[in-house]
Design an enzyme around this catalytic site. Structure first.
Site, PDB file in Angstrom:
ATOM      1  N   ASP A 124     -37.853  66.747 -29.799  1.00 43.76           N
ATOM      2  CA  ASP A 124     -37.324  65.718 -28.901  1.00 43.76           C
ATOM      3  C   ASP A 124     -35.799  65.660 -29.050  1.00 43.76           C
ATOM      4  O   ASP A 124     -35.294  65.408 -30.151  1.00 43.76           O
ATOM      5  CB  ASP A 124     -37.965  64.377 -29.306  1.00 43.76           C
ATOM      6  CG  ASP A 124     -37.573  63.218 -28.410  1.00 43.76           C
ATOM      7  OD1 ASP A 124     -36.615  63.366 -27.626  1.00 43.76           O
ATOM      8  OD2 ASP A 124     -38.224  62.169 -28.502  1.00 43.76           O
ATOM      9  N   SER A 166     -40.417  55.661 -25.940  1.00 40.19           N
ATOM     10  CA  SER A 166     -38.976  55.720 -25.713  1.00 40.19           C
ATOM     11  C   SER A 166     -38.376  54.305 -25.718  1.00 40.19           C
ATOM     12  O   SER A 166     -38.520  53.601 -26.710  1.00 40.19           O
ATOM     13  CB  SER A 166     -38.710  56.461 -24.399  1.00 40.19           C
ATOM     14  OG  SER A 166     -37.407  56.922 -24.391  1.00 40.19           O
ATOM     15  N   HIS A 197     -39.573  65.083 -25.737  1.00 38.83           N
ATOM     16  CA  HIS A 197     -39.642  63.638 -25.597  1.00 38.83           C
ATOM     17  C   HIS A 197     -40.863  63.146 -24.813  1.00 38.83           C
ATOM     18  O   HIS A 197     -41.378  62.070 -25.075  1.00 38.83           O
ATOM     19  CB  HIS A 197     -38.347  63.153 -24.922  1.00 38.83           C
ATOM     20  CG  HIS A 197     -38.179  61.680 -24.966  1.00 38.83           C
ATOM     21  ND1 HIS A 197     -38.168  60.959 -26.143  1.00 38.83           N
ATOM     22  CD2 HIS A 197     -38.016  60.761 -23.971  1.00 38.83           C
ATOM     23  CE1 HIS A 197     -38.003  59.674 -25.875  1.00 38.83           C
ATOM     24  NE2 HIS A 197     -37.922  59.531 -24.562  1.00 38.83           N
TER      25      HIS A 197
END
Ligand SMILES: CC(=O)N[C@@H](C)C(=O)N[C@@H](C)C(=O)O
Length: 825
Positions: A768, A679, A800
């Site tokens: 995601d 991320s 995610h």
């Protein structure tokens, strides 16, 4: 992961461990598909000759058939490597996780119930089980008392149960089973020896009970006759069409032959991890009759959560108190997002005899503050305490330093028009050395009080998680977990005035349970005496134990480079990095290869606690440098707020400073450094390989943010893109201008792509919503275009977090093999 309620549930493995043990060609084929599920698994140019080749017919871009060579499978050395690594990884990933614990007191003493889970790779789920223990205390001398947990010989499997909620007296246990399809939600009421009641709540009443960490709230009333909870509203009816396509008026049953259902109106959702979830609504079940009441009067613009009952004083009305999030305009992503305005509300709970057609009004108790959640009544019922993320809401940071507040609760049950909110713990901007850095709560128990009304809670404190106590009257805040501990601690449950804690001794040893008792030192000063609970409930294999026993860790203080005058005081202070290495001295004096580990957010923190995945990497011969760069939680608000507006530069430079610091200290060999992050940690990873192309020999990025310009229109948190790019929330719009897009591109890793040469592994989840997969793919394709060494694993059913057991396992197996390839372990 949500910071409230949950203990870090680091998940595990896959069926690969099983597959690797077989040598049948069928299984090998299957294995190849698992390891390279997409056509984007690109072998490095140098190693191509060692790959098996097969002629296949493929369509070229002109649309004509052409014979091309594609690579399938692995050379035998690589297969051997996967096989070896999978065996050890499987042993790490099968270490269980402690999810929750309760202490139930009775006349005969206290009993512990510990809910745990373990990866079930084959089923790709977590196997849940419950351990129980009788607690015995030898209280002969107050300061020397010993505590023993007499564990039942075996745990009991609880798979299928979604939630366990003991009643306050410990005489009843509510078990909730959420449906996996259209079936009803099951509520079971257990007594000490049997199932007393079972209720099936059909979908037309409500869907699944929320167990998500934000909306989740299941609360027994004090006389244990009713339970309040939050569940999904029933789905609105869908339009029906007959075989000719004609619209059918009225509602019709799902089973109508010769008709079909349309989709109906789209309803906004709370983004990542909430896909398909319906509006959270308040319900109360009568545990004797099974009658369920939908609490009306809460406007649909409010998504409710975290419900608790108000104190029950004779003759006065009883309220349901809950947190509510406004979703009237757009519902922006909620997971990891504390900056969504929310408030504490109260609604009178109807008595069974009340006329249900007349909903009671809903009172907003925290109108004068932008955020209120996690309501808890004080032990004496005189105050309502709540947490606030007002610093996040007011600034726009998705997570930041919290504050704690209270309001008086009227003893006559008459709620005033306006409430006076008293600050109990304020936001800390610039903590002094060794002092409380501010509140970053990681868990609040449903009953977090000692008998004198002291509140016990866990919070991040720089790179550690600590247990704190707060005297509500004096406001005195102190550390319950030892001051000199670099381990991470969290409160599991209270046993009267004693604290049962889970302590994760850093990244190099598995968690253990400790029992804390308040004692007075000779000068009469109170302190906490901790005993270790003898039976290790996190049992590890010999290989894991021996792998961990040779590791050590320390927390490094990294000075900020280029301290400029524009920085706030707190942003000039050193940040931290956790360094883990083998304790054995190398004969040649060389360092092990290093993995730089980067958390996401950027406003989260990598605590100094046990992680199976990282412990596995350490045990196969990597040192780790886990960097809590400025912007992380736990270091005060000044440091946290110093990075928005400077992402892609200040955070990147902090990581480079930490790496240089480790190299200067002789802790890392500059020729064997790799980097791993997900991320925002993937944003840093891909930035680093572009901005410092000679520094890293390999990289691995999990759902990385690679191009904010392409993310902004499709992510569930477009406001994050604006806030982190500009450093304030005034620029946010659903219609970005060319100037916005230009800035987003300029601060993104994609703008450095021409310099990248580091071999990089990408792990991407197809569903995601936070950093949609196209972000990673664009970067991958750009790297491919340059001929860089890239490998991609795509997980079609992952969002995610990439944390489903098989995904987690396959990810870390490939990360290890990828890094080994370039670090030549
Ligand atoms: C607020 C947020 O979710 N930001 C993402 C870009 C991110 O980095 N998320 C972290 C918390 C994650 O690990 O998912």
């Amino acid at each position: 992961m949500a910071r409230i309620y949950t203990h870090s549930a680091l998940t595990c493995s896959t069926n690969l461990g099983f597959l690797f043990r077989s040598s049948s060609s069928h299984l090998h084929l299957h294995l190849r598909r698992l390891i390279f599920p997409t056509s984007l698994a690109l072998p490095h140019a140098k190693t191509q000759s060692s790959w098996s080749r097969r002629r296949v017919v493929a369509m070229d871009s002109s649309g004509t058939d052409s014979a091309k060579e594609v690579h399938v499978g692995l050379d035998s050395a690589t297969e051997e490597e996967y096989a070896t690594q999978s065996k050890l990884l499987q042993e790490f990933m099968s270490i269980p996780t402690l999810d929750k614990a309760w202490i139930l007191s009775s006349d005969s003493g206290s009993q512990a119930m510990v809910a745990m889970s373990q990866a079930n790779l084959l089923a790709n789920k977590r196997r849940k089980f419950m351990l129980s223990a009788l607690i015995s205390k030898d209280e002969t001398t107050s300061n020397q008392s010993s505590v023993n947990f007499h564990w039942a010989p075996f745990p009991v499997e609880m798979t299928g149960a979604s939630a366990f909620v003991p009643s306050p007296s410990g005489l009843k246990l509510l078990v909730i089973r959420n449906p996996e399809n259209e079936s009803p939600t099951k509520f079971e009421i257990w007594s000490s020896s049997q199932l007393d009641k079972e209720f099936h709540i059909p979908q037309k009443v409500h869907g699944s009970v929320y167990l998500d960490g934000w909306f989740e709230g299941i609360s027994w009333n004090s006389d244990e006759t009713r339970v309040a909870y939050v569940a999904e509203e029933p789905s609105p009816p869908k339009p029906t069409f007959d075989h000719l396509g004609y619209y059918k008026k009225g509602t019709s049953s799902d089973k109508d032959i010769g008709s079909w259902k349309g989709q109906g109106d789209w309803e906004d959702e709370w983004g990542e991890a909430y896909a398909g979830k319906k509006q959270p609504a308040l319900f109360v079940i009568d545990v004797d009759s099974g009658e369920v009441e939908h609490i009306k009067g809460v406007p649909r613009s409010i998504s409710v959560g975290q419900v608790v009952w108000s104190p029950n004083s004779k003759g006065s009305a009883q309220y349901l108190v809950f947190a509510g999030w406004l979703g009237d305009k757009r519902k922006l992503g909620l997971k990891h997002c504390y900056n969504r305005p929310c408030a504490i509300y109260a609604v009178r709970c109807p008595e069974p005899k009340d006329d249900a057609n007349e909903p009671f009004p809903v009172h907003n108790l925290t109108k004068s503050i932008s955020s209120g959640f996690c309501p808890r009544f004080s032990k004496d019922g005189k105050f309502l305490l709540f947490l606030s993320a007002k610093a996040a809401v007011d600034s726009g940071a998705h997570c930041s330093t919290e504050s704690l507040h209270k309001i008086s609760w009227p003893s006559d049950g008459k709620l005033p028009e306006s409430t006076n909110i008293v600050d109990v713990i304020e936001v800390v901007n610039c903590p002094d050395d060794g002092c409380f850095p501010g509140l970053y709560v990681t868990g609040l128990l449903s009953d977090p009080w000692l008998s004198d009304g002291t509140l016990i809670l866990s919070s991040y404190w720089r790179s550690c998680r600590v247990i704190l106590s707060l005297n509500l009257i004096s406001g005195e805040l102190s550390r319950v977990s030892p001051n000199d501990s670099d381990f991470s601690w969290s409160v599991l449950a209270l046993d009267g005035d004693n604290v049962v804690a889970e302590v994760s001794s850093s990244p190099v040893s598995v968690p253990e349970i400790k029992y804390g008792k308040k004692v007075l030192d000779p000068s009469g000063k109170p302190s906490w005496h901790w005993s270790t609970i003898q039976k290790p409930i996190f049992k590890c294999s010999e290989k894991v134990t021996s792998g961990l026993s040779s590791l050590q860790f320390k927390i490094l203080k990294v000075p900020v480079s280029n301290v400029s005058e524009c920085l706030t005081e707190g942003a000039k202070r050193p940040f931290e990095a956790i360094y883990i290495s083998s304790s054995e001295t190398k004969e040649n004096g060389k360092c092990d290869p290093l993995v730089v580990v980067l958390h996401g957010g950027p406003h989260t923190v990598a605590p100094c606690s046990f992680s199976k995945q990282l412990a596995y990497l350490s045990s196969i011969g990597y040192s780790l440098l886990i960097v809590n760069y400025r912007g992380s939680l736990g270091f005060g608000e000044d440091a946290l707020q110093s990075v928005p507006g400077k992402i892609g530069s200040q955070d990147v430079n902090d990581v480079l400073s930490a790496v240089d610091h480790a190299v200067e200290m002789g802790l890392a060999d500059p020729s064997r450094i790799t980097v791993l992050g997900g991320s925002h940690g993937g944003f840093l990873t891909t930035h680093l390989i572009g901005q410092a192309p000679d520094k890293f020999v390999a990289a691995a990025a999990r759902n990385p943010v690679c191009n904010i310009a392409s993310m902004v229109g499709i992510t569930d948190i477009p406001d994050w893109c604006f806030f982190e790019a500009y450093g304030d929330q005034t620029h946010y719009t659903e219609a970005p201008s060319p100037e916005d897009m230009s800035l987003f591109h300029q601060i993104s890793p994609i703008s450095h792509i021409s310099k990248v040469k580091t071999p990089t592994l990408f792990l991407l989840g197809t569903v995601d919503l936070r950093v949609p997969i196209s972000n990673g793919f664009q970067y991958v394709r750009a790297l491919k275009e340059k001929g860089a060494d890239v490998k991609v694993l795509v997980f079609p059913n992952d969002n995610h977090s990439l944390d489903r057991p098989q995904t987690d396992y396959e990810s870390f197996l490939n990360i290890a093999v990828w890094f080994n390839k370039y670090c030549k372990l």
